[in-house]
Design a protein around this motif. Structure first.
Motif, mmCIF file in Angstrom:
data_model
loop_
_atom_site.group_PDB
_atom_site.id
_atom_site.type_symbol
_atom_site.label_atom_id
_atom_site.label_comp_id
_atom_site.label_asym_id
_atom_site.label_seq_id
_atom_site.Cartn_x
_atom_site.Cartn_y
_atom_site.Cartn_z
ATOM 1 N N LEU A 241 0.827 -1.207 0.000
ATOM 2 C CA LEU A 241 0.000 0.000 0.000
ATOM 3 C C LEU A 241 0.862 1.258 0.000
ATOM 4 N N MET A 242 2.042 1.182 0.625
ATOM 5 C CA MET A 242 2.928 2.343 0.723
ATOM 6 C C MET A 242 3.669 2.609 -0.573
ATOM 7 N N HIS A 243 3.454 1.746 -1.544
ATOM 8 C CA HIS A 243 4.170 1.878 -2.808
ATOM 9 C C HIS A 243 4.077 3.311 -3.349
ATOM 10 N N GLY A 244 5.211 3.930 -3.580
ATOM 11 C CA GLY A 244 5.222 5.275 -4.149
ATOM 12 C C GLY A 244 4.855 6.356 -3.161
ATOM 13 N N LYS A 245 4.755 6.018 -1.892
ATOM 14 C CA LYS A 245 4.405 7.032 -0.891
ATOM 15 C C LYS A 245 5.490 7.066 0.177
ATOM 16 N N TRP A 246 5.730 8.248 0.689
ATOM 17 C CA TRP A 246 6.727 8.375 1.748
ATOM 18 C C TRP A 246 6.016 8.555 3.071
ATOM 19 N N GLY A 247 6.538 7.928 4.089
ATOM 20 C CA GLY A 247 5.927 8.097 5.394
ATOM 21 C C GLY A 247 6.118 6.867 6.248
ATOM 22 N N GLY A 248 5.387 6.827 7.362
ATOM 23 C CA GLY A 248 5.546 5.695 8.258
ATOM 24 C C GLY A 248 4.211 5.204 8.758
ATOM 25 N N ILE A 249 4.152 3.889 8.977
ATOM 26 C CA ILE A 249 2.946 3.295 9.539
ATOM 27 C C ILE A 249 3.384 2.427 10.716
ATOM 28 N N VAL A 250 2.696 2.578 11.825
ATOM 29 C CA VAL A 250 2.963 1.659 12.929
ATOM 30 C C VAL A 250 1.633 1.199 13.475
ATOM 31 N N ALA A 251 1.502 -0.122 13.645
ATOM 32 C CA ALA A 251 0.301 -0.661 14.272
ATOM 33 C C ALA A 251 0.719 -1.433 15.508
ATOM 34 N N ILE A 252 -0.037 -1.243 16.582
ATOM 35 C CA ILE A 252 0.309 -1.864 17.858
ATOM 36 C C ILE A 252 -0.907 -2.593 18.384
ATOM 37 N N GLU A 253 -0.673 -3.719 19.025
ATOM 38 C CA GLU A 253 -1.773 -4.379 19.713
ATOM 39 C C GLU A 253 -1.899 -3.725 21.080
ATOM 40 N N PRO A 254 -2.991 -2.996 21.341
ATOM 41 C CA PRO A 254 -3.051 -2.200 22.581
ATOM 42 C C PRO A 254 -2.961 -3.057 23.834
ATOM 43 N N SER A 255 -3.466 -4.270 23.785
ATOM 44 C CA SER A 255 -3.511 -5.082 24.988
ATOM 45 C C SER A 255 -2.151 -5.661 25.373
ATOM 46 N N SER A 256 -1.133 -5.473 24.515
ATOM 47 C CA SER A 256 0.173 -6.034 24.849
ATOM 48 C C SER A 256 1.333 -5.120 24.477
ATOM 49 N N GLY A 257 1.088 -4.126 23.657
ATOM 50 C CA GLY A 257 2.188 -3.275 23.204
ATOM 51 C C GLY A 257 3.005 -3.904 22.092
ATOM 52 N N ILE A 259 4.218 -4.704 18.508
ATOM 53 C CA ILE A 259 4.174 -3.956 17.251
ATOM 54 C C ILE A 259 3.754 -4.910 16.149
ATOM 55 N N LEU A 260 2.574 -4.680 15.591
ATOM 56 C CA LEU A 260 2.053 -5.603 14.591
ATOM 57 C C LEU A 260 2.678 -5.335 13.237
ATOM 58 N N THR A 261 2.866 -4.078 12.971
ATOM 59 C CA THR A 261 3.515 -3.749 11.709
ATOM 60 C C THR A 261 4.229 -2.416 11.866
ATOM 61 N N MET A 262 5.269 -2.275 11.120
ATOM 62 C CA MET A 262 6.099 -1.089 11.258
ATOM 63 C C MET A 262 6.679 -0.836 9.877
ATOM 64 N N ILE A 263 6.070 0.110 9.199
ATOM 65 C CA ILE A 263 6.401 0.263 7.782
ATOM 66 C C ILE A 263 7.002 1.629 7.541
#
Lengths: 640, 427
Positions: A241-257, A259-263
């Motif tokens: 999805l980030m193809h051709g886009k600059w930036g960062g994505i972070v997803a966290i499972e709130p109940s444990s901290g 990091i589900l994804t870190m893009i």
């Protein structure tokens, strides 16, 4: 007299000898280090580096065998250089240069002559190596990647350099060490411990048996396999999805901290930094100073958070009793700072907490911010309280995660404004610092901090330090830093109205176009003004698109922050990408194929090229034709 | 004379020290030549096996020496001296060359080194000549003859070449001093040595300035109490300065490069660290390695058979001239200082023994023994620990070598035999 002459000479000589011996053996005594003792040679046995799996046990990184040609310069006898070079397939000049360098490093210790032979070359060479004393083939394992994603998470390994050698006596030249990412942080766990066999040598460097019958020998210790918290599928999807886009994505499972994804976008294939092409590829990536693919935007990219930060301001104001959910402020399609009118695009009218959040009304939050300051006897005191609350969400500091790098972001303080404007209420006030109210001022955050902040809201008042390690050798981690919750300074009861506001952002507010069938999301959009310097002129660029969200609202499974550079409206890129990732994570499949297709195919390359084009350019262009075309179908949304 | 009373009168302290040194020596020869494949201690193929055999031979030699009448040695000393000279001469046509030096006779089962015998011979011969009733050491002619007794074997040994052994004969000059040679001879020798070293180290100018200052000081201090011996002092100074001038010439033109290198290394003359390092690695290699081995031993050493540098044969000639470095590596400072102490006690004890002799021959021979042992001990250990230049000379009782051990034993036990007889001698 002559009798004593001889006796005294004997005594003087005895004293001289003992003095010299004590100098040699006591004062300048340096015990022979096993590795430095010229009489002892160490032979290494490298264990396999530990595998890395994702949270569901899918392989991310494994090993491939590789073979290095090593040289011990001291032992090299005269040889047919021409024949040897053709055997190794390198030219003579290079061979000589490397041999010289190896000798400079150490005539006694092994150095790498040719890196990472292929299996075929190894098979061909192995037979003939015996004819060349001083050279031998060392088997190592190279990383093999079972994914094209996660380069920024996994990091890479490379040969130790002079500095590593000085810093850590464990390593000898030619060995590999983790450079970034998980490979670096969990180097010791993954690497294991190399086996060492000490061989006693005589002065002609011949083996004369085991040193001390092998008491000092070290058995190799296998590298441990680890599971990381990343969801491989989600990560791979996010990177597409980030193809051709600059930036960062972070997803966290709130109940444990976890990091589900870190893009980080743009990124690169991890397999580029393995093997003989490694250094060429590395240069290409490292010297791309415009898009900076090796710069991990998900943890190191500090920018203003924009509107998502309004949620924090609302919580602080509630906690300090400055407002109740029903306190209202009027929006005149903007608000006044002194005599200057600042715009607001919420539509205007009387705003309370709920619609202040879901319409992202700037006027409302500036009002709240001023009201908060009025609660205190001085602006300095108000600022201190505000800062303390903000910091309790993990902003403005390194989170203490187990990631190899990161930035602390920044939270302004009394001290900062005193320095800028001078001390005292007359010098600065809520009005001076009103940008903080809408997340545009001196607050800077990284995507991971945004995600963590969202997780804290999702949990209604606490978070677990985000971390990447899930299991070592199949055992869950027990580090209290990661397993004990950290509480914010906001009471639990104040979260509900804010969460409601965020849920309405998705239901009817600024993010209503990103709705996903069957999933309730609480989110907050952000459209962040940003500036750069072109030819020493401060120039505004297209706004950054930000979206934070957690879902489901009542039992949050995922908290996500998406930060897309120059993506314009928060809901436009960041919001859609976040909604796709949430859907992917919670449902496992995407129902909105049109949206998916648009997101996968649109790039912002033209936007990024603008500042470097050398020509004047327009910002915030409305060029995304399909923005309205992907409205969700009414009948698929249950909770309207 | 009954054997029992002889044993009673024997100086047992010396015997004990002798036995201690020989056993410590053998243990270290064992360690420095040990390889894990060898099994038997008595395997005569190994060096330590051979050395054990030589120790046995020495014990037999001791018994024979003690059994002989004490007067035998005095009576036959001249003969022994002449025999040793003949053997030295015989080396020129018949000698066997080992490591570039024609110093041995090949006797089949072992190589016999006549220069060792010549040391005993010279000690006896010199004692005999000096104790002669007609010899008056105050006479120049008799001084000359005494010197000749020492110089003839030395001159025969130098061309072997074996300058180390030759040095031992010059050391015996000390016996002549003890018997009345004026001390200023020694003073001149010491002065010459100092001027030589100082000139190399600091240059002629500084030496001249220093000597001038010394004279002024001398005049200032001695003004009142003595009549000034102006002429001799000035003469000596002028000679010293001329000598200092000649030193540079000799050093540059007469010495060979390898000699110069030894001095540059010893006196740290070479300032360029890279060149110094290269000298260290070539001509100073042995000393460098032995110093390193000793240094790596530390206070208590690495332990018996645990010396990695010894095992790896990093110090060349370790079982012979560099045996002391094995002690240094495996037994540490404790071991090395024990050995130095043992030698010091032995030498002091011998001085005591020599001084209590009523028979001048015994006393003079005693001093000969002391001179020989002392110069070996001093030069060998000094070289191994890097305070003297490299001169190949064995460490008495320690270094591997049959003739060496045997003749040091003979040397010492003739002395003990003479000592045990001292009360019977009436004259």
């Amino acid at each position: 007299m002559k009798k004593f002459l001889l006796s005294s000479i004997i005594i003087i000589i005895g004293i001289t000898f003992i003095g010299r011996l004590s100098y040699l053996q006591i004062f300048s005594f340096s015990p022979d280090q096993v590795l430095e003792d010229p009489a002892i040679k160490a032979i290494y046995d490298y264990p396999e580096r530990g595998y890395i799996y994702d949270r569901n046990g899918k392989l991310l990184v494994g090993n491939d065998p590789a073979y290095d040609v090593m040289v011990i310069p001291r032992e090299v006898k005269s040889l047919d250089t021409l024949e040897f070079c053709s055997l190794l397939d390198i030219d003579i000049e290079r061979f000589r240069k490397r041999l010289r360098r190896a000798r400079v490093y150490s005539p006694r210790l092994p150095s790498v002559l040719v890196h990472q032979l292929s299996k075929q070359d190894y098979a061909r060479l192995q037979e003939k190596m015996r004819r060349y004393p001083g050279f031998y083939i060392q088997k190592r394992s190279l990383r093999y990647y079972d994914t094209n994603a996660s380069a920024n998470v996994l990091g890479y390994i490379s040969e130790v350099n002079e500095r590593d050698l000085r810093k850590n006596p464990y390593y000898v030249q030619g060995e590999l060490t983790g450079r970034t990412g998980v490979e670096k942080v969990y180097e010791d766990t993954l690497r294991g411990r190399k086996g060492i066999q000490y061989i006693q040598k005589d002065r002609f460097n011949r083996d004369i048996g085991r040193y001390k019958d092998g008491v000092l020998d070290v058995e190799p210790e296998q590298g441990k396999e680890i599971h990381i918290t990343i969801d491989k599928e989600l990560q791979e999807y996010g990177e597409r999805l980030m193809h051709g886009k600059w930036g960062g994505i972070v997803a966290i499972e709130p109940s444990s901290g976890e990091i589900l994804t870190m893009i980080s976008g743009p990124t690169y294939k991890p397999s580029l930094l393995v093997g003989r092409k490694r250094s060429a590829n590395y240069s290409k990536l490292h010297y791309d100073s415009i898009s900076k693919p090796t710069f991990d935007r998900s943890i190191s990219f500090e920018k203003s958070p924009g509107s998502p930060f309004k949620a924090i301001n609302a919580l602080i104001a509630l906690q300090e009793g400055a407002i109740t959910p029903s306190t209202s402020f009027t929006c005149y399609h903007g608000f006044y700072i002194g005599r200057n009118k600042k715009g607001c695009h919420c539509g205007g009218g009387t705003r309370r907490l709920n619609d202040g959040i879901h319409e992202s009304c700037n006027a409302y939050f500036v009002g709240v911010y001023k009201k908060l300051f009025e609660q205190f006897e001085s602006n300095a005191r108000a600022m201190d309280v505000w800062e303390q609350h903000v910091r309790s969400f993990g902003l403005g500091s390194y989170l203490g995660s187990d990631l190899h790098t990161g930035r602390p972001g920044s939270v302004p303080s009394t001290q900062l404004y005193d320095k800028w404007y001078g001390k005292g209420d007359a010098r600065w006030s809520a009005v001076t610092t009103y940008s903080n109210a809408i997340g545009q001022g001196e607050v800077n955050v990284t995507p991971i901090q945004l995600a963590n902040m969202t997780a804290a809201i999702a949990n209604r008042g606490f978070y677990y330090t985000p971390h990447i390690l899930k299991k070592v050798e199949g055992k869950d981690i027990s580090d209290p830093n990661f397993t004990k919750p950290k509480y914010t300074t906001i009471d639990k009861r104040h979260f509900e109205p804010v969460v409601q506001g965020m849920a309405d952002v998705y239901r009817k507010g600024t993010a209503k176009y990103i709705q996903i069938p069957d999933i309730e999301i609480a989110g907050k959009t952000g459209t962040v003004e940003n500036f750069t310097v072109i030819d020493s002129v401060r120039t505004q660029l297209t706004d950054n698109s930000v979206f934070v969200a957690f879902a489901p609202v009542d039992n949050p499974k995922i908290a996500i922050a998406v930060y897309i550079q120059n993506g314009y409206y928060g809901a436009r890129y960041a919001g859609h990408i976040a909604s796709l990732l949430i859907e992917k994570y919670l449902k496992g499949e995407i129902t909105r194929k049109d949206l998916e297709k648009t997101m996968l195919s649109t790039t912002l390359e033209s936007e990024y090229a603008k500042p470097y084009s050398g020509k004047p350019f327009k910002i915030n262009e409305y060029n995304w034709r399909s923005n309205h075309a992907i409205k969700p179908k009414k009948d698929t949304i249950p909770s309207r | 004379m009954s054997g029992k009373s002889l044993l009673k009168r024997l100086d047992w302290l010396t015997v004990f020290i002798y036995l201690a040194l020989v056993s410590i020596g053998w243990v270290n020869i064992y360690s420095s030549t040990f390889t894990s494949e060898d099994v038997s201690l008595f395997d005569f193929g190994t060096l330590y096996g051979k050395q054990l055999f030589f120790i046995g031979t020495s014990v037999v030699g001791i018994v024979v020496l003690l059994a002989l009448d004490a007067s035998f040695y005095e009576r036959f000393s001249s003969l022994l001296y002449i025999v040793s000279l003949v053997l030295l001469l015989g080396l020129f046509p018949f000698g066997k060359t080992i490591a570039g030096a024609t110093s041995w006779y090949d006797l089949g089962f072992f190589n016999f080194q006549p220069s060792e015998l010549a040391k005993v011979g010279a000690a006896l011969g010199l004692a005999k000549y000096l104790s002669d009733i007609q010899t008056d050491i105050k006479r120049r002619k008799d001084q000359l003859y005494a010197f000749l007794v020492l110089f003839i074997p030395a001159v025969l040994i130098i061309p072997q070449p074996d300058p180390g052994s030759a040095l031992v004969f010059f050391a015996m000059v000390f016996v002549i001093f003890r018997e009345g040679l004026p001390l200023y001879y020694l003073g001149f020798a010491v002065l010459a040595g100092l001027v030589f070293i100082a000139t190399l180290k600091f240059g002629t100018i500084w030496v001249t300035i220093f000597l001038a200052l010394a004279i002024i000081l001398f005049f200032l201090l001695k003004r009142k109490s003595f009549r000034l011996p102006v002429l001799p002092v000035v003469t000596i100074t002028v000679i010293a300065i001329l000598f200092s001038l000649s030193v540079n010439f000799v050093f540059k033109n007469v010495f060979e490069q390898r000699h110069r290198d030894r001095f540059s290394l010893w006196l740290r003359l070479e300032k360029d660290p890279e060149k110094l390092e290269s000298i260290r690695k070539s001509i100073g290699y042995n000393t460098y390695q032995s110093e390193k081995a000793i240094e790596s031993g530390g206070l208590f050493g690495k332990g018996f058979l645990e010396g990695t540098r010894t095992k790896g044969d990093f110090v060349p000639e370790q079982e012979t001239d560099y045996i002391f470095s094995t002690i240094g590596e495996e037994w540490g400072f404790v071991g090395t200082s024990t050995v130095v102490l043992l030698f010091t006690i032995l030498l002091l004890r011998l001085v005591y023994l020599a001084e209590r002799q009523k028979n001048p021959f015994s006393r003079m021979y005693g001093y000969g023994v002391i001179s020989i042992l002392f110069v070996h001990y001093f030069i060998n250990i000094g070289m191994v620990i890097g305070i003297l230049p490299t001169i190949g000379i064995p460490l008495p009782f320690f270094s591997y070598g049959g003739s060496g051990l045997l003749f040091f034993t003979i040397l010492l036990f003739i002395m003990l035999r003479l000592d045990s007889n001292r009360l019977k001698e009436g004259y």
